[in-house]
Design a protein around this motif. Structure first.
Motif, PDB file in Angstrom:
ATOM      1  N   SER A  50      64.950 -26.193  26.857  1.00  0.00           N
ATOM      2  CA  SER A  50      65.592 -27.509  26.942  1.00  0.00           C
ATOM      3  C   SER A  50      64.485 -28.549  26.890  1.00  0.00           C
ATOM      4  CB  SER A  50      66.385 -27.714  28.221  1.00  0.00           C
ATOM      5  OG  SER A  50      66.385 -26.592  28.992  1.00  0.00           O
ATOM      6  N   PRO A  51      64.649 -29.545  26.037  1.00  0.00           N
ATOM      7  CA  PRO A  51      63.590 -30.529  25.854  1.00  0.00           C
ATOM      8  C   PRO A  51      63.282 -31.262  27.158  1.00  0.00           C
ATOM      9  CG  PRO A  51      65.332 -30.797  24.218  1.00  0.00           C
ATOM     10  CD  PRO A  51      65.806 -29.784  25.190  1.00  0.00           C
ATOM     11  N   PRO A  52      62.008 -31.370  27.507  1.00  0.00           N
ATOM     12  CA  PRO A  52      61.656 -32.082  28.730  1.00  0.00           C
ATOM     13  C   PRO A  52      61.791 -33.591  28.528  1.00  0.00           C
ATOM     14  CG  PRO A  52      59.690 -31.472  27.527  1.00  0.00           C
ATOM     15  CD  PRO A  52      60.851 -30.944  26.736  1.00  0.00           C
ATOM     16  N   GLY A  53      62.065 -34.323  29.569  1.00  0.00           N
ATOM     17  CA  GLY A  53      62.076 -35.788  29.450  1.00  0.00           C
ATOM     18  C   GLY A  53      60.661 -36.309  29.621  1.00  0.00           C
ATOM     19  N   GLY A  54      60.491 -37.561  29.316  1.00  0.00           N
ATOM     20  CA  GLY A  54      59.256 -38.251  29.691  1.00  0.00           C
ATOM     21  C   GLY A  54      58.031 -37.942  28.875  1.00  0.00           C
ATOM     22  N   CYS A  55      58.188 -37.486  27.622  1.00  0.00           N
ATOM     23  CA  CYS A  55      56.996 -37.346  26.781  1.00  0.00           C
ATOM     24  C   CYS A  55      56.566 -38.727  26.293  1.00  0.00           C
ATOM     25  CB  CYS A  55      57.269 -36.423  25.593  1.00  0.00           C
ATOM     26  SG  CYS A  55      57.314 -34.688  26.058  1.00  0.00           S
ATOM     27  N   ASP A  56      55.260 -38.887  26.104  1.00  0.00           N
ATOM     28  CA  ASP A  56      54.727 -40.173  25.637  1.00  0.00           C
ATOM     29  C   ASP A  56      54.665 -40.238  24.121  1.00  0.00           C
ATOM     30  OD1 ASP A  56      53.903 -41.242  28.306  1.00  0.00           O
ATOM     31  OD2 ASP A  56      52.742 -39.385  28.288  1.00  0.00           O
ATOM     32  N   LEU A  57      54.747 -39.082  23.498  1.00  0.00           N
ATOM     33  CA  LEU A  57      54.535 -38.993  22.052  1.00  0.00           C
ATOM     34  C   LEU A  57      55.169 -37.684  21.593  1.00  0.00           C
ATOM     35  CD1 LEU A  57      52.769 -39.973  19.587  1.00  0.00           C
ATOM     36  CD2 LEU A  57      50.885 -38.772  20.604  1.00  0.00           C
ATOM     37  N   LEU A  76      70.163 -33.152  16.719  1.00  0.00           N
ATOM     38  CA  LEU A  76      71.391 -33.924  16.928  1.00  0.00           C
ATOM     39  C   LEU A  76      72.149 -33.432  18.160  1.00  0.00           C
ATOM     40  CD1 LEU A  76      72.568 -34.342  13.235  1.00  0.00           C
ATOM     41  CD2 LEU A  76      71.990 -36.195  14.819  1.00  0.00           C
ATOM     42  N   GLY A  77      71.960 -32.156  18.500  1.00  0.00           N
ATOM     43  CA  GLY A  77      72.648 -31.574  19.652  1.00  0.00           C
ATOM     44  C   GLY A  77      71.988 -31.876  20.989  1.00  0.00           C
ATOM     45  N   HIS A  78      70.811 -32.461  20.969  1.00  0.00           N
ATOM     46  CA  HIS A  78      70.114 -32.786  22.227  1.00  0.00           C
ATOM     47  C   HIS A  78      70.046 -34.301  22.384  1.00  0.00           C
ATOM     48  CE1 HIS A  78      68.964 -28.548  21.834  1.00  0.00           C
ATOM     49  NE2 HIS A  78      68.817 -28.589  23.143  1.00  0.00           N
ATOM     50  N   ARG A  79      71.087 -34.826  23.029  1.00  0.00           N
ATOM     51  CA  ARG A  79      71.294 -36.275  23.071  1.00  0.00           C
ATOM     52  C   ARG A  79      70.117 -37.031  23.701  1.00  0.00           C
ATOM     53  NH1 ARG A  79      73.392 -39.868  26.624  1.00  0.00           N
ATOM     54  NH2 ARG A  79      74.384 -41.692  25.678  1.00  0.00           N
ATOM     55  N   ASP A  80      69.644 -36.542  24.839  1.00  0.00           N
ATOM     56  CA  ASP A  80      68.574 -37.264  25.538  1.00  0.00           C
ATOM     57  C   ASP A  80      67.305 -37.330  24.678  1.00  0.00           C
ATOM     58  OD1 ASP A  80      70.308 -37.629  27.565  1.00  0.00           O
ATOM     59  OD2 ASP A  80      69.384 -36.179  28.943  1.00  0.00           O
ATOM     60  N   LEU A  83      67.795 -39.794  21.858  1.00  0.00           N
ATOM     61  CA  LEU A  83      67.625 -41.180  22.321  1.00  0.00           C
ATOM     62  C   LEU A  83      66.153 -41.482  22.557  1.00  0.00           C
ATOM     63  CD1 LEU A  83      70.675 -41.509  24.757  1.00  0.00           C
ATOM     64  CD2 LEU A  83      70.428 -42.425  22.436  1.00  0.00           C
ATOM     65  N   ALA A  84      65.443 -40.510  23.130  1.00  0.00           N
ATOM     66  CA  ALA A  84      64.009 -40.725  23.399  1.00  0.00           C
ATOM     67  C   ALA A  84      63.252 -40.955  22.092  1.00  0.00           C
ATOM     68  CB  ALA A  84      63.432 -39.530  24.149  1.00  0.00           C
ATOM     69  N   LEU A  85      63.647 -40.249  21.046  1.00  0.00           N
ATOM     70  CA  LEU A  85      62.946 -40.384  19.764  1.00  0.00           C
ATOM     71  C   LEU A  85      63.132 -41.768  19.146  1.00  0.00           C
ATOM     72  CD1 LEU A  85      63.707 -36.866  18.213  1.00  0.00           C
ATOM     73  CD2 LEU A  85      61.473 -37.722  18.955  1.00  0.00           C
ATOM     74  N   GLN A  86      64.133 -42.499  19.631  1.00  0.00           N
ATOM     75  CA  GLN A  86      64.357 -43.855  19.092  1.00  0.00           C
ATOM     76  C   GLN A  86      63.355 -44.865  19.628  1.00  0.00           C
ATOM     77  OE1 GLN A  86      68.456 -44.806  19.914  1.00  0.00           O
ATOM     78  NE2 GLN A  86      69.207 -43.194  18.580  1.00  0.00           N
ATOM     79  N   THR A  87      62.724 -44.542  20.763  1.00  0.00           N
ATOM     80  CA  THR A  87      61.852 -45.549  21.384  1.00  0.00           C
ATOM     81  C   THR A  87      60.431 -45.038  21.641  1.00  0.00           C
ATOM     82  OG1 THR A  87      62.716 -44.832  23.524  1.00  0.00           O
ATOM     83  CG2 THR A  87      63.720 -46.799  22.549  1.00  0.00           C
ATOM     84  N   THR A  88      60.255 -43.722  21.562  1.00  0.00           N
ATOM     85  CA  THR A  88      58.931 -43.139  21.858  1.00  0.00           C
ATOM     86  C   THR A  88      58.146 -43.036  20.560  1.00  0.00           C
ATOM     87  OG1 THR A  88      60.107 -41.803  23.485  1.00  0.00           O
ATOM     88  CG2 THR A  88      57.841 -41.181  23.050  1.00  0.00           C
ATOM     89  N   ARG A  89      56.826 -42.981  20.654  1.00  0.00           N
ATOM     90  CA  ARG A  89      56.027 -42.806  19.443  1.00  0.00           C
ATOM     91  C   ARG A  89      56.224 -41.397  18.882  1.00  0.00           C
ATOM     92  NH1 ARG A  89      54.165 -47.193  21.428  1.00  0.00           N
ATOM     93  NH2 ARG A  89      53.462 -48.748  19.932  1.00  0.00           N
ATOM     94  N   VAL A  90      56.298 -41.336  17.556  1.00  0.00           N
ATOM     95  CA  VAL A  90      56.585 -40.052  16.887  1.00  0.00           C
ATOM     96  C   VAL A  90      55.699 -39.926  15.650  1.00  0.00           C
ATOM     97  CG1 VAL A  90      58.373 -38.621  15.790  1.00  0.00           C
ATOM     98  CG2 VAL A  90      59.042 -40.270  17.546  1.00  0.00           C
ATOM     99  N   LEU A  91      55.144 -38.740  15.464  1.00  0.00           N
ATOM    100  CA  LEU A  91      54.556 -38.379  14.176  1.00  0.00           C
ATOM    101  C   LEU A  91      55.492 -37.353  13.546  1.00  0.00           C
ATOM    102  CD1 LEU A  91      52.228 -38.300  12.052  1.00  0.00           C
ATOM    103  CD2 LEU A  91      51.399 -36.285  13.284  1.00  0.00           C
ATOM    104  N   ALA A  92      56.001 -37.644  12.360  1.00  0.00           N
ATOM    105  CA  ALA A  92      56.957 -36.766  11.693  1.00  0.00           C
ATOM    106  C   ALA A  92      56.418 -36.418  10.307  1.00  0.00           C
ATOM    107  CB  ALA A  92      58.314 -37.456  11.570  1.00  0.00           C
TER     108      ALA A  92
END
Ligand code: GLN
Length: 255
Positions: A50-57, A76-80, A83-92
């Motif tokens: 289960s994806p942990p909350g509170g990652c910085d990146l 898409l199945g992991h809502r939290d 949502l986190a990916l909408q505001t946290t820094r991401v390298l994709a």
């Protein structure tokens, strides 16, 4: 975040989107912090966890079409997390870039929904793009980027998307605008494997500065700079003239 706390780097689905060694990007990010005296942890977020909350990146890599399709549904199945990916820094990277977009088409009229974080869509191109890429990055001060690409999907940026870079050699997004990847205030998306941050550490520092909230001290790693220069030379030269450059790389790799 304060510089005293540990930076948590979430490596998303390394067991699913792990074909191109893009997990190395998470290692580069962590090492560039640790070598500056800032604590960093890489948290492996595998498909069974289960994806942990509170990652910085967050870092997400590339993979085959079926793996990518699974990853899109999983995200898409992991809502939290979504949502986190909408505001946290991401390298994709590559498949990771495509699934952050609106949809990915299969060429037969089916469109798999993406996370809709980036205003872009992807459809299969006439042929696979495989090879070295050289681009000029839109982030001020980053300069030239090198990587290698291996994808069939071609990406069209929408009006709310900006490119990460302009293609000088290679295919990139494969659109007429000559763009490569996508860039927002939080997301760096690219088709470049390498891992891209190992080849272009200044791009890693761009992401990290956003995380720590300010400039980072210089970090001199001569070997890494040497490899970067060799890849820049590789990207500029026709393949039949690469003998001396390859020999130089081999000399560097031998102990
Ligand atoms: N499967 C996707 C494509 O071919 C992504 C490939 C990749 O991640 N390298 O476009």
């Amino acid at each position: 975040m304060s510089r005293e706390s540990t930076v948590r780097i979430g490596l998303l689905l390394p067991d699913v989107l792990g074909t191109y060694s893009d997990r190395g990007n998470a290692v580069v990010l962590a090492q560039r912090l640790l070598r500056r005296g800032i604590d960093a942890d890489v948290i492996m977020v595998t498909a069974g966890s289960s994806p942990p909350g509170g990652c910085d990146l967050y870092v997400i890599g590339g993979g085959e079409d079926a793996a990518q399709s699974f990853a899109a549904e999983w995200l898409l199945g992991h809502r939290d997390l979504r949502l986190a990916l909408q505001t946290t820094r991401v390298l994709a990277v590559c498949a990771g870039l495509q699934v952050l977009g609106q949809w990915v088409g299969d060429g037969h009229g089916r469109r798999q929904p993406g996370l809709g974080i980036l205003d872009l869509t992807t459809s299969p191109g006439p042929r696979r793009a495989v090879g070295e890429v050289l681009t000029r990055c839109a982030v001020p001060g980053v300069g030239l980027l090198t990587g290698f690409e291996n994808h069939r999907g071609m990406t069209q940026l929408g009006p709310d998307a900006a490119p990460l870079a302009a293609v000088m050699h290679g295919v990139g997004n494969g659109s007429v605008d000559g763009s490569e990847g996508a860039l927002t205030s939080t997301v760096v998306g690219t088709y470049m494997h390498g891992p891209v941050l190992a080849r272009n550490p200044v791009l890693a520092d761009h992401l990290l500065q956003g995380v720590v909230g300010g400039p980072l001290p210089a970090l001199e790693l001569p070997d890494q700079e040497g490899v970067r220069q060799l890849h820049l030379a590789l990207a500029h030269r026709p393949f039949e003239r690469l003998g001396p450059v390859r020999a130089a790389i081999d000399r560097r790799r031998s102990p």
